[in-house]
Motif scaffolding. Structure first.
Motif, PDB file in Angstrom:
ATOM      1  N   PRO A 188       0.838  -1.222   0.000  1.00 24.29           N
ATOM      2  CA  PRO A 188       0.000   0.000   0.000  1.00 24.29           C
ATOM      3  C   PRO A 188       0.868   1.266   0.000  1.00 24.29           C
ATOM      4  O   PRO A 188       1.786   1.394   0.811  1.00 24.29           O
ATOM      5  CB  PRO A 188      -0.798  -0.114   1.299  1.00 24.29           C
ATOM      6  CG  PRO A 188      -0.836  -1.573   1.607  1.00 24.29           C
ATOM      7  CD  PRO A 188       0.470  -2.119   1.125  1.00 24.29           C
ATOM      8  N   TYR A 189       0.568   2.173  -0.915  1.00 21.75           N
ATOM      9  CA  TYR A 189       1.301   3.441  -1.000  1.00 21.75           C
ATOM     10  C   TYR A 189       0.604   4.489  -0.141  1.00 21.75           C
ATOM     11  O   TYR A 189      -0.610   4.678  -0.226  1.00 21.75           O
ATOM     12  CB  TYR A 189       1.368   3.925  -2.449  1.00 21.75           C
ATOM     13  CG  TYR A 189       1.836   5.353  -2.594  1.00 21.75           C
ATOM     14  CD1 TYR A 189       3.147   5.701  -2.277  1.00 21.75           C
ATOM     15  CD2 TYR A 189       0.961   6.351  -3.032  1.00 21.75           C
ATOM     16  CE1 TYR A 189       3.584   7.010  -2.401  1.00 21.75           C
ATOM     17  CE2 TYR A 189       1.388   7.658  -3.163  1.00 21.75           C
ATOM     18  CZ  TYR A 189       2.703   7.983  -2.843  1.00 21.75           C
ATOM     19  OH  TYR A 189       3.128   9.283  -2.963  1.00 21.75           O
ATOM     20  N   VAL A 190       1.381   5.147   0.704  1.00 20.76           N
ATOM     21  CA  VAL A 190       0.854   6.225   1.536  1.00 20.76           C
ATOM     22  C   VAL A 190       1.774   7.427   1.370  1.00 20.76           C
ATOM     23  O   VAL A 190       2.938   7.388   1.784  1.00 20.76           O
ATOM     24  CB  VAL A 190       0.787   5.823   3.023  1.00 20.76           C
ATOM     25  CG1 VAL A 190       0.093   6.924   3.828  1.00 20.76           C
ATOM     26  CG2 VAL A 190       0.064   4.503   3.205  1.00 20.76           C
ATOM     27  N   LYS A 191       1.257   8.481   0.776  1.00 25.21           N
ATOM     28  CA  LYS A 191       2.065   9.666   0.516  1.00 25.21           C
ATOM     29  C   LYS A 191       2.570  10.283   1.818  1.00 25.21           C
ATOM     30  O   LYS A 191       1.805  10.530   2.744  1.00 25.21           O
ATOM     31  CB  LYS A 191       1.231  10.696  -0.244  1.00 25.21           C
ATOM     32  CG  LYS A 191       2.021  11.936  -0.648  1.00 25.21           C
ATOM     33  CD  LYS A 191       1.139  12.901  -1.422  1.00 25.21           C
ATOM     34  CE  LYS A 191       1.910  14.157  -1.808  1.00 25.21           C
ATOM     35  NZ  LYS A 191       1.052  15.126  -2.546  1.00 25.21           N
ATOM     36  N   GLY A 192       3.885  10.500   1.892  1.00 27.66           N
ATOM     37  CA  GLY A 192       4.494  11.156   3.040  1.00 27.66           C
ATOM     38  C   GLY A 192       4.940  10.220   4.144  1.00 27.66           C
ATOM     39  O   GLY A 192       5.607  10.638   5.092  1.00 27.66           O
ATOM     40  N   VAL A 193       4.589   8.937   4.025  1.00 27.49           N
ATOM     41  CA  VAL A 193       4.907   8.007   5.105  1.00 27.49           C
ATOM     42  C   VAL A 193       6.394   7.631   5.125  1.00 27.49           C
ATOM     43  O   VAL A 193       6.880   7.061   6.104  1.00 27.49           O
ATOM     44  CB  VAL A 193       4.020   6.742   4.974  1.00 27.49           C
ATOM     45  CG1 VAL A 193       4.621   5.753   3.973  1.00 27.49           C
ATOM     46  CG2 VAL A 193       3.822   6.078   6.324  1.00 27.49           C
ATOM     47  N   GLY A 194       7.113   7.995   4.073  1.00 25.84           N
ATOM     48  CA  GLY A 194       8.543   7.698   4.026  1.00 25.84           C
ATOM     49  C   GLY A 194       9.319   8.345   5.163  1.00 25.84           C
ATOM     50  O   GLY A 194      10.389   7.850   5.552  1.00 25.84           O
ATOM     51  N   GLU A 195       8.788   9.424   5.725  1.00 23.63           N
ATOM     52  CA  GLU A 195       9.476  10.084   6.837  1.00 23.63           C
ATOM     53  C   GLU A 195       9.548   9.202   8.081  1.00 23.63           C
ATOM     54  O   GLU A 195      10.400   9.411   8.947  1.00 23.63           O
ATOM     55  CB  GLU A 195       8.785  11.404   7.186  1.00 23.63           C
ATOM     56  CG  GLU A 195       8.923  12.485   6.136  1.00 23.63           C
ATOM     57  CD  GLU A 195      10.370  12.874   5.861  1.00 23.63           C
ATOM     58  OE1 GLU A 195      11.065  13.268   6.827  1.00 23.63           O
ATOM     59  OE2 GLU A 195      10.795  12.780   4.699  1.00 23.63           O
ATOM     60  N   LEU A 196       8.675   8.204   8.159  1.00 24.27           N
ATOM     61  CA  LEU A 196       8.739   7.270   9.287  1.00 24.27           C
ATOM     62  C   LEU A 196       9.973   6.384   9.207  1.00 24.27           C
ATOM     63  O   LEU A 196      10.363   5.769  10.199  1.00 24.27           O
ATOM     64  CB  LEU A 196       7.472   6.414   9.339  1.00 24.27           C
ATOM     65  CG  LEU A 196       6.184   7.154   9.717  1.00 24.27           C
ATOM     66  CD1 LEU A 196       5.013   6.185   9.809  1.00 24.27           C
ATOM     67  CD2 LEU A 196       6.350   7.900  11.037  1.00 24.27           C
ATOM     68  N   THR A 197      10.572   6.306   8.015  1.00 22.78           N
ATOM     69  CA  THR A 197      11.860   5.618   7.891  1.00 22.78           C
ATOM     70  C   THR A 197      12.887   6.279   8.795  1.00 22.78           C
ATOM     71  O   THR A 197      13.711   5.615   9.445  1.00 22.78           O
ATOM     72  CB  THR A 197      12.358   5.664   6.435  1.00 22.78           C
ATOM     73  OG1 THR A 197      11.363   5.123   5.571  1.00 22.78           O
ATOM     74  CG2 THR A 197      13.657   4.885   6.271  1.00 22.78           C
ATOM     75  N   ILE A 198      12.836   7.598   8.855  1.00 21.94           N
ATOM     76  CA  ILE A 198      13.773   8.359   9.684  1.00 21.94           C
ATOM     77  C   ILE A 198      13.463   8.139  11.161  1.00 21.94           C
ATOM     78  O   ILE A 198      14.377   7.974  11.980  1.00 21.94           O
ATOM     79  CB  ILE A 198      13.711   9.849   9.309  1.00 21.94           C
ATOM     80  CG1 ILE A 198      14.105  10.014   7.835  1.00 21.94           C
ATOM     81  CG2 ILE A 198      14.620  10.686  10.206  1.00 21.94           C
ATOM     82  CD1 ILE A 198      13.764  11.360   7.253  1.00 21.94           C
ATOM     83  N   PHE A 199      12.180   8.113  11.497  1.00 24.40           N
ATOM     84  CA  PHE A 199      11.806   7.853  12.886  1.00 24.40           C
ATOM     85  C   PHE A 199      12.300   6.477  13.323  1.00 24.40           C
ATOM     86  O   PHE A 199      12.892   6.326  14.399  1.00 24.40           O
ATOM     87  CB  PHE A 199      10.291   7.931  13.049  1.00 24.40           C
ATOM     88  CG  PHE A 199       9.823   7.572  14.434  1.00 24.40           C
ATOM     89  CD1 PHE A 199       9.740   8.534  15.424  1.00 24.40           C
ATOM     90  CD2 PHE A 199       9.477   6.260  14.754  1.00 24.40           C
ATOM     91  CE1 PHE A 199       9.331   8.201  16.711  1.00 24.40           C
ATOM     92  CE2 PHE A 199       9.077   5.918  16.032  1.00 24.40           C
ATOM     93  CZ  PHE A 199       9.003   6.891  17.016  1.00 24.40           C
ATOM     94  N   CYS A 200      12.050   5.462  12.506  1.00 24.29           N
ATOM     95  CA  CYS A 200      12.487   4.100  12.842  1.00 24.29           C
ATOM     96  C   CYS A 200      14.003   4.015  12.935  1.00 24.29           C
ATOM     97  O   CYS A 200      14.544   3.309  13.802  1.00 24.29           O
ATOM     98  CB  CYS A 200      11.965   3.109  11.810  1.00 24.29           C
ATOM     99  SG  CYS A 200      10.169   2.866  11.853  1.00 24.29           S
TER     100      CYS A 200
END
Length: 366
Positions: free
Chosen positions: A237-249
Motif C-alpha cells: 500500500p502506497y501512503v504519501k508522506g509516510v517515508g518520513e517514518l523511515t527516519i523515525f524508525c
C-alpha cells in the motif's frame, strides 16, 4: 530541520543530499546513537541520585529467580528516558517538521513514555509496589490507538487505506476492507505491541536488542510504502508522506543501540516501563500508519511469543491449577531451566533476527 539545507544546494551542491530520505535516515540513526552515548552516563548518575533503583520482587514466589537477579537490586531504572530524548532530538533534526505521520508517531511514543515514567516513578521512587493500575495503562494505550484511527479516518487521503487490512505473503487476496472496525483493531494493535514489549523487558539488553530488529523491518517498509514506484512494484500500500517514518524508525534503532551500550549485561541501567511501553506503542503506531499491522506479529515474533507465554500460563493455572512453564514470561522459564542470562538474551536476539528476515521476505513472496 536539516532537510531545508537542500534548498541551498545551488550554492553548495553537496547540500542536495539532505533531500533524500536514505541519507537523513542514516543521519538520524547516528545522531540518536551518539546522543545516547553522550547522555547515558550523566543520566545514570542522575537516576542514582534520585534513588531510582530497581527493586527485586517475587522473592517469596520464585526464590531461585530472585537469587539469580539479586545483584541487580538497586540498578537504576527509567532509562527509557534516554531512548525518548535521543529519538526526539534526532528526529527534530532530520525529519521534515510538517509531516503529520511523524508527529502522530512521536507524540504517541512520548505519551506512553510519560505513562510508563509515572508507573516507574511510583514503584521505584515512591516505593508503591504495583505502580499505576493496569487498567490505567490499558486506557492510555486504547486512547493512543483510537486517536491514531480518528486522525487517519479524518483525512480523505488516508481514510480508505486505513480501512484495509493488509495480509502478508498473499498476492490475490492481499487486503481486506474492515471499515470502521479498523479503529477497535488499531486499539488492540497498540495494546498488544506496547504490553508485549513491556513483558519482554526482563533481562539485560533483551527488549532493546529485539526492538532494533523490528524497527529496522519497519524502516524498510516505511521507505517502500512512501514511494509510489516501489510500492506498486512490490504490491505494498502506497501512503504519501509516510517515508518520513523511515527516519523515525532509524532514530529508534540508533537510540536503542546507544541504550544497549549501558543496558547490556551486566546492565548499568534498565529501560523500565518508561522505555518498553513507549517503544511498543511507537512500533504499533508505525505498523498502523503504513498498513502493515499483521506484519508486526512476524517481525515482532519474540514479543508475541513472550506475551503468549504469559497468556497461556495464566489460562492454564486458572483452568487446571497447573503451570505450563517454570515461570512466565518465557525468558524466565529458560533461566530457571539452567540457561545463563546472556545465553537467553543472545538466543532470543538470534530468533528476533530470523523473524525480521522472514518479515522482510514478504516484500517479494506474494
Amino acid at each position: 530541520m536539516l532537510y531545508y539545507l537542500h534548498l541551498y544546494s545551488a550554492h553548495l551542491g553537496i547540500l542536495n543530499v539532505f533531500k533524500y530520505i536514505t541519507f537523513r535516515a542514516m543521519g538520524a540513526a547516528i545522531t540518536a546513537l551518539v546522543f545516547s552515548w553522550l547522555l547515558g552516563k550523566p543520566m545514570i548518575r542522575l537516576l542514582k541520585r534520585l534513588k531510582a533503583g530497581q527493586p527485586i520482587r517475587g522473592k517469596e514466589v520464585v526464590r531461585d529467580l530472585a537469587a539469580l537477579h539479586e545483584t541487580k537490586s538497586g540498578t537504576p531504572t527509567m532509562g527509557g528516558l534516554l531512548i525518548l530524548f535521543a529519538v526526539t532530538f534526532s528526529c527534530l533534526l532530520w525529519v521534515i517538521p510538517q509531516n503529520k505521520f511523524f508527529w502522530l508517531t512521536l507524540l504517541s511514543m512520548l505519551f506512553m513514555g510519560a505513562v510508563g515514567f509515572l508507573d516507574d516513578f511510583r514503584k521505584v521512587v515512591q516505593k508503591k509496589h504495583y505502580g499505576i493500575p493496569g487498567k490505567v495503562k490499558l486506557i492510555a494505550q486504547g486512547l493512543v490507538g483510537a486517536i491514531v484511527g480518528v486522525v487517519l479516518f479524518s483525512d480523505p487521503e488516508t481514510c480508505k487505506h486505513a480501512q484495509r487490512l493488509t495480509i502478508p505473503f498473499l498476492k490475490e487476496l492481499n487486503a481486506i476492507d474492515i471499515g470502521w472496525l479498523a479503529i477497535p483493531f488499531f486499539i488492540l494493535v497498540v495494546m498488544g505491541s506496547s504490553n508485549a514489549v513491556n513483558l519482554t523487558d526482563g533481562l539485560d539488553g533483551l527488549a532493546a536488542g529485539c526492538s532494533i530488529g523490528v524497527a529496522f523491518v519497519y524502516a524498510v517498509f516505511s521507505y517502500v510504502s512512501g514511494r509510489a514506484d516501489m510500492s506498486s512494484y512490490l504490491l505494498i500500500p502506497y501512503v504519501k508522506g509516510v517515508g518520513e517514518l523511515t527516519i523515525f524508525c532509524s532514530a529508534l534503532i540508533g537510540a536503542c543501540m546507544g541504550f544497549l551500550w549501558y543496558n547490556c549485561y551486566p546492565a548499568a541501567v534498565f529501560m523500565g516501563d518508561t522505555g518498553s511501553l513507549a517503544i511498543g506503542s511507537a512500533l504499533g503506531v508505525v505498523s498502523i500508519i503504513i498498513g502493515q499491522e499483521l506484519l508486526l506479529v512476524i517481525a515482532g515474533g519474540i514479543f508475541v511469543i513472550e506475551a503468549l507465554s504469559v497468556i497461556l500460563q495464566v489460562a492454564s493455572y486458572k483452568l487446571t491449577g497447573k503451570r505450563i512453564f517454570a515461570m512466565a514470561p518465557l525468558h524466565h522459564h529458560f533461566e530457571l531451566k539452567g540457561w545463563s542470562e546472556t545465553a537467553v538474551t543472545v538466543r532470543f536476539w538470534i530468533l528476533s533476527l530470523l523473524f525480521g528476515l522472514l518479515a522482510l521476505s514478504s516484500l517479494k513472496i506474494r
